[in-house]
Motif scaffolding. Structure first.
Motif, PDB file in Angstrom:
ATOM      1  N   THR A 214       0.831  -1.195   0.000  1.00  0.00           N
ATOM      2  CA  THR A 214       0.000   0.000   0.000  1.00  0.00           C
ATOM      3  C   THR A 214       0.873   1.254   0.000  1.00  0.00           C
ATOM      4  OG1 THR A 214      -0.145  -0.047   2.404  1.00  0.00           O
ATOM      5  CG2 THR A 214      -1.899  -1.174   1.185  1.00  0.00           C
ATOM      6  N   VAL A 215       0.338   2.304  -0.631  1.00  0.00           N
ATOM      7  CA  VAL A 215       1.044   3.584  -0.721  1.00  0.00           C
ATOM      8  C   VAL A 215       0.056   4.733  -0.533  1.00  0.00           C
ATOM      9  CG1 VAL A 215       2.867   2.736  -2.266  1.00  0.00           C
ATOM     10  CG2 VAL A 215       0.768   3.677  -3.244  1.00  0.00           C
ATOM     11  N   PRO A 216       0.554   5.872  -0.069  1.00  0.00           N
ATOM     12  CA  PRO A 216      -0.310   7.049  -0.001  1.00  0.00           C
ATOM     13  C   PRO A 216      -0.415   7.698  -1.388  1.00  0.00           C
ATOM     14  CG  PRO A 216       1.850   7.575   0.888  1.00  0.00           C
ATOM     15  CD  PRO A 216       1.867   6.118   0.520  1.00  0.00           C
ATOM     16  N   HIS A 217      -1.620   7.853  -1.883  1.00  0.00           N
ATOM     17  CA  HIS A 217      -1.859   8.506  -3.183  1.00  0.00           C
ATOM     18  C   HIS A 217      -3.338   8.857  -3.247  1.00  0.00           C
ATOM     19  CE1 HIS A 217      -1.080   9.744  -7.205  1.00  0.00           C
ATOM     20  NE2 HIS A 217      -1.761   8.780  -7.783  1.00  0.00           N
ATOM     21  N   ASP A 218      -3.697   9.806  -4.077  1.00  0.00           N
ATOM     22  CA  ASP A 218      -5.090  10.250  -4.170  1.00  0.00           C
ATOM     23  C   ASP A 218      -5.900   9.336  -5.085  1.00  0.00           C
ATOM     24  OD1 ASP A 218      -3.840  11.058  -6.512  1.00  0.00           O
ATOM     25  OD2 ASP A 218      -4.923  12.957  -6.649  1.00  0.00           O
ATOM     26  N   ALA A 219      -5.998   8.087  -4.670  1.00  0.00           N
ATOM     27  CA  ALA A 219      -6.745   7.074  -5.414  1.00  0.00           C
ATOM     28  C   ALA A 219      -7.501   6.222  -4.400  1.00  0.00           C
ATOM     29  CB  ALA A 219      -5.787   6.218  -6.251  1.00  0.00           C
ATOM     30  N   ARG A 220      -8.416   5.383  -4.880  1.00  0.00           N
ATOM     31  CA  ARG A 220      -9.320   4.630  -4.012  1.00  0.00           C
ATOM     32  C   ARG A 220      -8.608   3.612  -3.122  1.00  0.00           C
ATOM     33  NH1 ARG A 220     -14.923   3.604  -4.983  1.00  0.00           N
ATOM     34  NH2 ARG A 220     -14.852   5.604  -6.034  1.00  0.00           N
ATOM     35  N   GLU A 221      -7.772   2.767  -3.711  1.00  0.00           N
ATOM     36  CA  GLU A 221      -7.031   1.755  -2.944  1.00  0.00           C
ATOM     37  C   GLU A 221      -5.730   1.443  -3.693  1.00  0.00           C
ATOM     38  OE1 GLU A 221      -7.736  -2.705  -1.022  1.00  0.00           O
ATOM     39  OE2 GLU A 221      -9.288  -1.846  -2.304  1.00  0.00           O
ATOM     40  N   PRO A 222      -4.815   2.431  -3.742  1.00  0.00           N
ATOM     41  CA  PRO A 222      -3.603   2.269  -4.554  1.00  0.00           C
ATOM     42  C   PRO A 222      -2.601   1.309  -3.933  1.00  0.00           C
ATOM     43  CG  PRO A 222      -3.468   4.300  -3.304  1.00  0.00           C
ATOM     44  CD  PRO A 222      -4.847   3.720  -3.045  1.00  0.00           C
ATOM     45  N   VAL A 223      -1.915   0.599  -4.799  1.00  0.00           N
ATOM     46  CA  VAL A 223      -0.798  -0.260  -4.405  1.00  0.00           C
ATOM     47  C   VAL A 223       0.333  -0.062  -5.400  1.00  0.00           C
ATOM     48  CG1 VAL A 223      -2.177  -2.053  -3.265  1.00  0.00           C
ATOM     49  CG2 VAL A 223      -1.674  -2.257  -5.708  1.00  0.00           C
ATOM     50  N   GLN A 224       1.490  -0.522  -5.010  1.00  0.00           N
ATOM     51  CA  GLN A 224       2.618  -0.664  -5.902  1.00  0.00           C
ATOM     52  C   GLN A 224       3.063  -2.116  -5.746  1.00  0.00           C
ATOM     53  OE1 GLN A 224       3.918   1.851  -8.066  1.00  0.00           O
ATOM     54  NE2 GLN A 224       1.970   2.783  -7.495  1.00  0.00           N
TER      55      GLN A 224
END
Length: 168
Positions: free
Chosen positions: A120-130
């Motif tokens: 998981t990452v902080p980003h302005d999206a619903r449930e973002p991952v890298q």
């Protein structure tokens, strides 16, 4: 056992990375048109039929805007979080018949010879991952579109043999 990768698109007009481990190839994100993705794969001597599927980091168009159309055209599965799937479905109706596989952003899974560890990452999206991709011996860390680094992100990427970073 070999881990290889190539960026075939980076930036606000479309992100797409091809990664391979032990003969299993995937796209990470698909923000380029199907035709452009095919053209750029061909430069590497690859065709869509050489892919096992598409991993999607988050729903923004430059990362996921063409994932469903490309997957539908080439009968490829798409792996993404529930939040990303929901956001994509709300934004545009996905084509029928796409093999969509919901992943947990904290659980490692395998695609044939490729180990996939979402994080998981902080980003302005619903449930973002890298993703951290591995062939069992080497680890490739992928990090695109992050709001700010966190101890979790740094710990996850610590010890990777290679990093793909995308910023714009």
């Amino acid at each position: 056992v070999t881990l290889r990768f190539a960026s075939i698109g980076s930036g606000s007009k479309g992100n797409c990375l091809v990664a391979e481990a032990d003969g299993t190839r995937v796209l990470v994100d698909c923000g380029l048109s199907p035709r452009e993705t095919e053209r750029r794969l061909a430069r590497l001597g690859l065709a869509p039929a050489d892919l096992a599927g598409i991993l999607v980091t988050h729903e923004h168009a430059d990362h996921a805007g063409q994932a469903y159309p490309f997957a539908a055209q080439h009968r490829l599965p798409v792996w993404l979080t529930y939040g990303t799937q929901l956001a994509l479905t709300e934004a545009r109706k996905p084509p029928g018949g796409v093999d969509t596989r919901t992943i947990d952003g904290r659980s490692t899974f395998a695609i044939d010879g490729l180990e996939v560890r979402p994080y998981t990452v902080p980003h302005d999206a619903r449930e973002p991952v890298q993703f951290v991709l591995s062939d069992g011996a080497f680890r490739l860390g992928v990090l695109t579109d992050i709001g700010a680094t966190t101890a979790h992100v740094e710990a996850t990427l610590s010890g990777c043999h290679a990093l793909v970073l995308e910023t714009n």
